[in-house]
Design a protein around this motif. Structure first.
Motif, PDB file in Angstrom:
ATOM      1  N   THR A 198      35.442  25.455   9.707  1.00 61.52           N
ATOM      2  CA  THR A 198      35.284  25.349  11.148  1.00 61.52           C
ATOM      3  C   THR A 198      34.334  24.175  11.364  1.00 61.52           C
ATOM      4  O   THR A 198      33.671  23.719  10.418  1.00 61.52           O
ATOM      5  N   ALA A 199      34.243  23.702  12.594  1.00 59.88           N
ATOM      6  CA  ALA A 199      33.299  22.617  12.876  1.00 59.88           C
ATOM      7  C   ALA A 199      31.885  23.049  12.502  1.00 59.88           C
ATOM      8  O   ALA A 199      31.114  22.277  11.927  1.00 59.88           O
ATOM      9  N   ALA A 200      31.558  24.305  12.784  1.00 59.26           N
ATOM     10  CA  ALA A 200      30.214  24.808  12.484  1.00 59.26           C
ATOM     11  C   ALA A 200      29.957  24.876  10.985  1.00 59.26           C
ATOM     12  O   ALA A 200      28.875  24.498  10.519  1.00 59.26           O
ATOM     13  N   SER A 201      30.933  25.344  10.206  1.00 61.13           N
ATOM     14  CA  SER A 201      30.707  25.473   8.763  1.00 61.13           C
ATOM     15  C   SER A 201      30.635  24.108   8.083  1.00 61.13           C
ATOM     16  O   SER A 201      29.827  23.900   7.172  1.00 61.13           O
ATOM     17  N   LEU A 202      31.462  23.159   8.523  1.00 61.44           N
ATOM     18  CA  LEU A 202      31.404  21.812   7.952  1.00 61.44           C
ATOM     19  C   LEU A 202      30.092  21.134   8.332  1.00 61.44           C
ATOM     20  O   LEU A 202      29.457  20.473   7.494  1.00 61.44           O
ATOM     21  N   ALA A 203      29.662  21.325   9.567  1.00 65.49           N
ATOM     22  CA  ALA A 203      28.397  20.744  10.017  1.00 65.49           C
ATOM     23  C   ALA A 203      27.235  21.279   9.190  1.00 65.49           C
ATOM     24  O   ALA A 203      26.354  20.521   8.768  1.00 65.49           O
ATOM     25  N   LYS A 204      27.238  22.579   8.951  1.00 65.11           N
ATOM     26  CA  LYS A 204      26.160  23.192   8.169  1.00 65.11           C
ATOM     27  C   LYS A 204      26.125  22.624   6.755  1.00 65.11           C
ATOM     28  O   LYS A 204      25.064  22.290   6.235  1.00 65.11           O
ATOM     29  N   HIS A 228      28.550  16.966  16.510  1.00 69.08           N
ATOM     30  CA  HIS A 228      29.007  15.741  15.852  1.00 69.08           C
ATOM     31  C   HIS A 228      30.395  15.942  15.245  1.00 69.08           C
ATOM     32  O   HIS A 228      31.279  15.086  15.398  1.00 69.08           O
ATOM     33  N   ILE A 229      30.604  17.069  14.570  1.00 70.77           N
ATOM     34  CA  ILE A 229      31.916  17.338  13.974  1.00 70.77           C
ATOM     35  C   ILE A 229      32.967  17.480  15.074  1.00 70.77           C
ATOM     36  O   ILE A 229      34.073  16.941  14.963  1.00 70.77           O
ATOM     37  N   ALA A 230      32.626  18.165  16.155  1.00 64.35           N
ATOM     38  CA  ALA A 230      33.553  18.308  17.279  1.00 64.35           C
ATOM     39  C   ALA A 230      33.895  16.944  17.863  1.00 64.35           C
ATOM     40  O   ALA A 230      35.053  16.692  18.231  1.00 64.35           O
ATOM     41  N   TRP A 231      32.932  16.047  17.933  1.00 67.41           N
ATOM     42  CA  TRP A 231      33.183  14.689  18.433  1.00 67.41           C
ATOM     43  C   TRP A 231      34.182  13.971  17.529  1.00 67.41           C
ATOM     44  O   TRP A 231      35.113  13.320  18.014  1.00 67.41           O
ATOM     45  N   CYS A 245      42.011  17.575  12.651  1.00 64.86           N
ATOM     46  CA  CYS A 245      41.497  18.886  13.049  1.00 64.86           C
ATOM     47  C   CYS A 245      42.519  19.562  13.956  1.00 64.86           C
ATOM     48  O   CYS A 245      43.330  18.892  14.584  1.00 64.86           O
ATOM     49  N   ASP A 246      42.436  20.862  14.028  1.00 66.41           N
ATOM     50  CA  ASP A 246      43.230  21.629  14.978  1.00 66.41           C
ATOM     51  C   ASP A 246      42.273  22.481  15.797  1.00 66.41           C
ATOM     52  O   ASP A 246      41.311  23.033  15.262  1.00 66.41           O
ATOM     53  N   ARG A 247      42.557  22.585  17.075  1.00 67.09           N
ATOM     54  CA  ARG A 247      41.715  23.416  17.946  1.00 67.09           C
ATOM     55  C   ARG A 247      42.480  24.687  18.279  1.00 67.09           C
ATOM     56  O   ARG A 247      43.587  24.635  18.816  1.00 67.09           O
ATOM     57  N   VAL A 248      41.896  25.810  17.937  1.00 62.02           N
ATOM     58  CA  VAL A 248      42.517  27.106  18.186  1.00 62.02           C
ATOM     59  C   VAL A 248      41.510  27.970  18.938  1.00 62.02           C
ATOM     60  O   VAL A 248      40.444  28.278  18.412  1.00 62.02           O
ATOM     61  N   GLY A 249      41.861  28.312  20.158  1.00 63.63           N
ATOM     62  CA  GLY A 249      40.992  29.177  20.953  1.00 63.63           C
ATOM     63  C   GLY A 249      39.585  28.638  21.137  1.00 63.63           C
ATOM     64  O   GLY A 249      38.630  29.396  21.136  1.00 63.63           O
ATOM     65  N   GLY A 250      39.451  27.337  21.242  1.00 64.96           N
ATOM     66  CA  GLY A 250      38.136  26.746  21.461  1.00 64.96           C
ATOM     67  C   GLY A 250      37.351  26.466  20.192  1.00 64.96           C
ATOM     68  O   GLY A 250      36.214  26.013  20.265  1.00 64.96           O
ATOM     69  N   VAL A 251      37.936  26.731  19.028  1.00 61.70           N
ATOM     70  CA  VAL A 251      37.255  26.494  17.750  1.00 61.70           C
ATOM     71  C   VAL A 251      38.008  25.409  16.991  1.00 61.70           C
ATOM     72  O   VAL A 251      39.231  25.463  16.843  1.00 61.70           O
ATOM     73  N   VAL A 284      40.605  17.740   3.940  1.00 64.62           N
ATOM     74  CA  VAL A 284      40.042  16.759   4.878  1.00 64.62           C
ATOM     75  C   VAL A 284      38.522  16.881   4.914  1.00 64.62           C
ATOM     76  O   VAL A 284      37.795  15.880   4.814  1.00 64.62           O
ATOM     77  N   GLY A 285      38.031  18.098   5.034  1.00 67.14           N
ATOM     78  CA  GLY A 285      36.585  18.318   5.072  1.00 67.14           C
ATOM     79  C   GLY A 285      35.906  17.913   3.774  1.00 67.14           C
ATOM     80  O   GLY A 285      34.847  17.278   3.788  1.00 67.14           O
TER      81      GLY A 285
END
Length: 66
Positions: free
Chosen positions: A13-19, A27-30, A39-45, A52-53
């Protein structure tokens, strides 16, 4: 998430990769929103495929080494 055949995470997830990278989730979301990373966005995540990560983390690490 884990891929049971390969015993590796199916993705980040953006959060797990960021961590793992030591950067903010924003930054990851950007990177995802601006098509800098697949990336794929599913339900706001944001979800990032494992390959890729991992490649992004490796490139980031290589840039930081002299």
């Amino acid at each position: 998430m884990t891929d049971k055949q390969n015993a590796q995470p199916a993705g980040y997830t953006a959060a797990s990769l960021a961590k793992e990278a030591g950067v903010s989730r924003v930054h990851i979301a950007w990177l995802c929103r601006n098509n800098k990373m697949k990336c794929d966005r599913v339900g706001g995540v944001w979800f990032i495929p494992f390959e890729v990560g991992a490649a992004w983390l490796a490139a980031r690490k290589a840039k930081s080494q002299p």
